[in-house]
Design an enzyme around this catalytic site. Sequence first.
Site, PDB file in Angstrom:
ATOM      1  N   HIS A 353       0.798  -1.232   0.000  1.00  0.00           N
ATOM      2  CA  HIS A 353       0.000   0.000   0.000  1.00  0.00           C
ATOM      3  C   HIS A 353       0.826   1.274   0.000  1.00  0.00           C
ATOM      4  CE1 HIS A 353      -3.974  -1.867   0.923  1.00  0.00           C
ATOM      5  NE2 HIS A 353      -3.200  -2.804   1.434  1.00  0.00           N
ATOM      6  N   LYS A 544      -8.641  13.633   4.584  1.00  0.00           N
ATOM      7  CA  LYS A 544      -7.776  12.448   4.583  1.00  0.00           C
ATOM      8  C   LYS A 544      -6.780  12.616   5.722  1.00  0.00           C
ATOM      9  CE  LYS A 544      -6.588  13.475   0.278  1.00  0.00           C
ATOM     10  NZ  LYS A 544      -6.519  12.340  -0.617  1.00  0.00           N
ATOM     11  N   ARG A 545      -6.007  11.567   6.045  1.00  0.00           N
ATOM     12  CA  ARG A 545      -4.962  11.732   7.051  1.00  0.00           C
ATOM     13  C   ARG A 545      -4.118  12.955   6.710  1.00  0.00           C
ATOM     14  NH1 ARG A 545      -0.808   8.414   7.337  1.00  0.00           N
ATOM     15  NH2 ARG A 545      -1.138   7.303   5.392  1.00  0.00           N
ATOM     16  N   LYS A 550       0.574  14.305   1.247  1.00  0.00           N
ATOM     17  CA  LYS A 550      -0.781  14.566   0.756  1.00  0.00           C
ATOM     18  C   LYS A 550      -0.996  16.071   0.518  1.00  0.00           C
ATOM     19  CE  LYS A 550      -2.544  10.453   3.193  1.00  0.00           C
ATOM     20  NZ  LYS A 550      -3.201   9.475   2.313  1.00  0.00           N
ATOM     21  N   THR A 652      -8.573   6.449  -1.977  1.00  0.00           N
ATOM     22  CA  THR A 652      -9.911   5.886  -2.116  1.00  0.00           C
ATOM     23  C   THR A 652     -10.938   6.987  -1.868  1.00  0.00           C
ATOM     24  OG1 THR A 652      -9.615   5.111   0.141  1.00  0.00           O
ATOM     25  CG2 THR A 652      -9.479   3.459  -1.591  1.00  0.00           C
ATOM     26  N   LYS A 656     -14.588   8.060  -3.711  1.00  0.00           N
ATOM     27  CA  LYS A 656     -15.855   8.388  -3.039  1.00  0.00           C
ATOM     28  C   LYS A 656     -16.389   9.730  -3.526  1.00  0.00           C
ATOM     29  CE  LYS A 656     -14.072   5.758   0.796  1.00  0.00           C
ATOM     30  NZ  LYS A 656     -13.238   5.809   2.013  1.00  0.00           N
TER      31      LYS A 656
HETATM   32  C1  H2P Z   1      -3.009   3.864   2.196  1.00  0.00           C
HETATM   33  C2  H2P Z   1      -2.432   4.592   0.978  1.00  0.00           C
HETATM   34  C3  H2P Z   1      -3.537   5.003   0.014  1.00  0.00           C
HETATM   35  C4  H2P Z   1      -4.357   3.770  -0.388  1.00  0.00           C
HETATM   36  C5  H2P Z   1      -4.829   3.045   0.862  1.00  0.00           C
HETATM   37  C6  H2P Z   1      -5.543   1.755   0.521  1.00  0.00           C
HETATM   38  C7  H2P Z   1      -1.915   3.384   3.113  1.00  0.00           C
HETATM   39  O1  H2P Z   1      -3.968   4.656   2.875  1.00  0.00           O
HETATM   40  O2  H2P Z   1      -1.666   5.694   1.349  1.00  0.00           O
HETATM   41  O3  H2P Z   1      -2.991   5.590  -1.133  1.00  0.00           O
HETATM   42  O4  H2P Z   1      -5.454   4.141  -1.160  1.00  0.00           O
HETATM   43  O5  H2P Z   1      -3.741   2.719   1.709  1.00  0.00           O
HETATM   44  O6  H2P Z   1      -4.799   0.992  -0.380  1.00  0.00           O
HETATM   45  P1  H2P Z   1      -3.996   6.022   3.718  1.00  0.00           P
HETATM   46  O7  H2P Z   1      -2.861   6.852   3.305  1.00  0.00           O
HETATM   47  O8  H2P Z   1      -5.313   6.646   3.370  1.00  0.00           O
HETATM   48  O9  H2P Z   1      -3.963   5.652   5.150  1.00  0.00           O
END
Ligand code: H2P
Length: 814
Positions: A353, A544-545, A550, A652, A656
């Site tokens: 991820h 988002k976080r 970001k 994601t 949405k």
């Molecule tokens: C993470 C990634 C996102 C990805 C999500 C799910 C770790 O989420 O950074 O780009 O869409 O996994 O695969 P997040 O930063 O929102 O905590």
Amino acid sequence: MSAPEIKKSILDHLTYSIGRPPSLASKQDYYKALALTVRDRLQQHWVETVQAYLEQDLKVACYLSAEFLMGPHLGNNLLNLGIENEVRQAVKEMGCELDELLAEEEEPGLGNGGLGRLAACYMDSLATLERLALGYGIRYEFGIFDQEIRDGWQCEITDKWLRSGNPWEIAKPEITYYVNFGGHTEYYRDEAGAERIRWVPDRAVKGMAYDTPIQGYRVNTCNTLRLWSAEACESFDFQAFNTGDYYGAVDDKVISETITKVLYPNDEPEIGKRLRLLQQYFFVSCSLQDMLRLLDAQGQPTQRFPEKFAVQLNDTHPSIGVAELMRLLVDERRLSWEDAWDITVLTFGYTNHTLLPEALETWPLPLFRELLPRHLEIIYEINARFLASVRETHHQDDEHVKRLSLIDENGEKRIRMAHLACVGSHAINGVAALHSELLKRSVLKDFYELWPERFNNKTNGVTPRRFMALANPKLSELITRTIGDGWITHTEELRMLEPFSEDAAFRKEWRLVKQSNKQQLADYILKQTGIELDPSWMFDVQVKRIHEYKRQHLNILHVITLYNRLKRDPKLAIAPRAFIFGGKAAPGYFIAKRIIKLINAVGEVVNNDPDVNKKLRVAFVPNFNVQNGQLIYPAADLSEQISMAGKEASGTGNMKFTLNGALTIGTLDGANVEIRDEVGEENFFLFGLTTEETLRLQQQGYRPYAYVEGNSELAEAIRLIASGHFSHGDTEVFRPLVDNLCQSDPFLVFADYADYIACQDKVAGVWKDPENWTRMSILNTARAGKFSSDRAIREYCDEIWDVRPVPIMIKDKT
Ligand code: H2P
């Protein structure tokens, strides 16, 4: 189920489960009685689903994830069961409003952000697509902290989500496993005289299962989310107790139970790592032992494990599973190493991820040895065999072999969990097309060269049930009235909306829905923050976080730029905008917390300045979570997806927003690339450097300050922050942020600033023509069908797991 039946069941639960006469029952009591009523409906489906597994020779998808960010259950279950109207009527007759009862639910915040929410969307899709699945994770007593904003700063409050109980889970004290830690290993001879290894641990805890039913949409399949809670093996150490050491006796209990106490926020520095490794091993061991028990219960031989279970590693957090399954098979089931290894590799798949190097987990060797001595030996053995085969079959040089090794020997020795996951899995995937390509080119390049056939892409998706049908009932009603309701499970049918983008009457309805969603969000924001927003303005949203990559600070630089323009010329005709932010920063992430403070500080100045506050407002929604997310996504006009190219694996939230008809301003990063391909470049606001350009710029030697010198608006914005203009004259509070940007700017905020501002000016131009904006909005929704988690889960099932649909029959409806 009819309204009278529901009413009767609620009253029964008030009496028999809660023990309160209706006249004394609180809203919380009614909520619980309703939840139990709904859970009863789920139970029947659940039992039938388990029955199908027991009777037929089926394969189960097991999703191993340290996080499941489920969101409130009640509304979703009503939707999936299709009984919302009946329930609304039943509770009304009892003098309650369903919406009030829905608000009583405390959301289980067992995740940080996208990764945990993805797991939750996948659980919804698995059940809806009638695939048998088990989600395995951790029942944290305290989930992600609640965020309060005080004087513009983030404050973290412990999330006591279990304080009033949790009607959705069922404790299963009969499903418990022992998990060992520490100690040493020793050789012994088995009955046949063969030399074997035994792990002699010095501590053990017990993991107990808590099950939550996961109901598919309008099908009978009801899967299980099984979360493990740690308990001491014995409540008291009687030895210590008898010698008078009462506190020593409870010590072990306390230590054991801390394992599942609290969810770790992302981006935390090293501290507390030890407990995190314990958590990971704890839940993975319980889960694998559970699968072996299920296999035995069906009378199946161990060799059939990979035919019965497909186990997906959601990031590296559960990757210790590779070594644990080997231990269970070799040490406990006495399979040969070779047979055990074949089973292991056939069983696991690994989803990566992130490309951020600091987020790729490694564990210091001494820590690992102390907690998991047997697993360390197993990892050594896996590594030795792996590297020998690499040398032999691929004739790799020493440098190459070093890079592939499961042990990082540079400096303090560490175990590379991503490497363990790659070696132990037959399939390795990224979460968006660009991300999967970059994985092959960067962090997992050496593995890709070794096993190109293992690599694949699975672009993320989100569930249209929760994030459209439930979150946006008005839009859903309009869509369903126009094209039927097939889109709820077949989002590709949203394409049928395309021609309606040319229909002025339809556009008007579309706008009215958006307007009403914006009003609802404005009401919520007013209540939470005291900030008034006008729903006729553009709602420009970034939730988002909070993380530097970001780039929430790029967004706030745009706000400051508009502020400066208006200050210079208060008559300037700019499209009025409300900038809405939300998200949590890890408690130890210094710069991210300053970014929150800056957003609030700018908001305070902007919102209170009559020169600008008729055209600009800034609101920070406290405690962004699934529940308020459901209000936010449907109310957005513009979705900010502005990460530095190459850093956001997928995103994601972007999906949405698009599904709910927001237009995106974004970089070519993560799934933005695919969103733009789908909706059409003319319906997407693109800006910024590409991944290649960012790499080139950084290689050449990036000098952020040069951009300040070359751009007067940027210079002015930075000067204003530094001068204390937004901080009551305090020039210290934002200094670390300003210095960081001017001196290093690791995520190229300054390099992308000019293009971002130009693109935002374009956005403002398009906004001026509401008909055209609405047309684009409709086309965004119509073309976002690809981003359903149903599509993603179908791909996982067909291409990695080989898990097929199994319609569940309800045998006896009485
Ligand atoms: C993470 C990634 C996102 C990805 C999500 C799910 C770790 O989420 O950074 O780009 O869409 O996994 O695969 P997040 O930063 O929102 O905590």
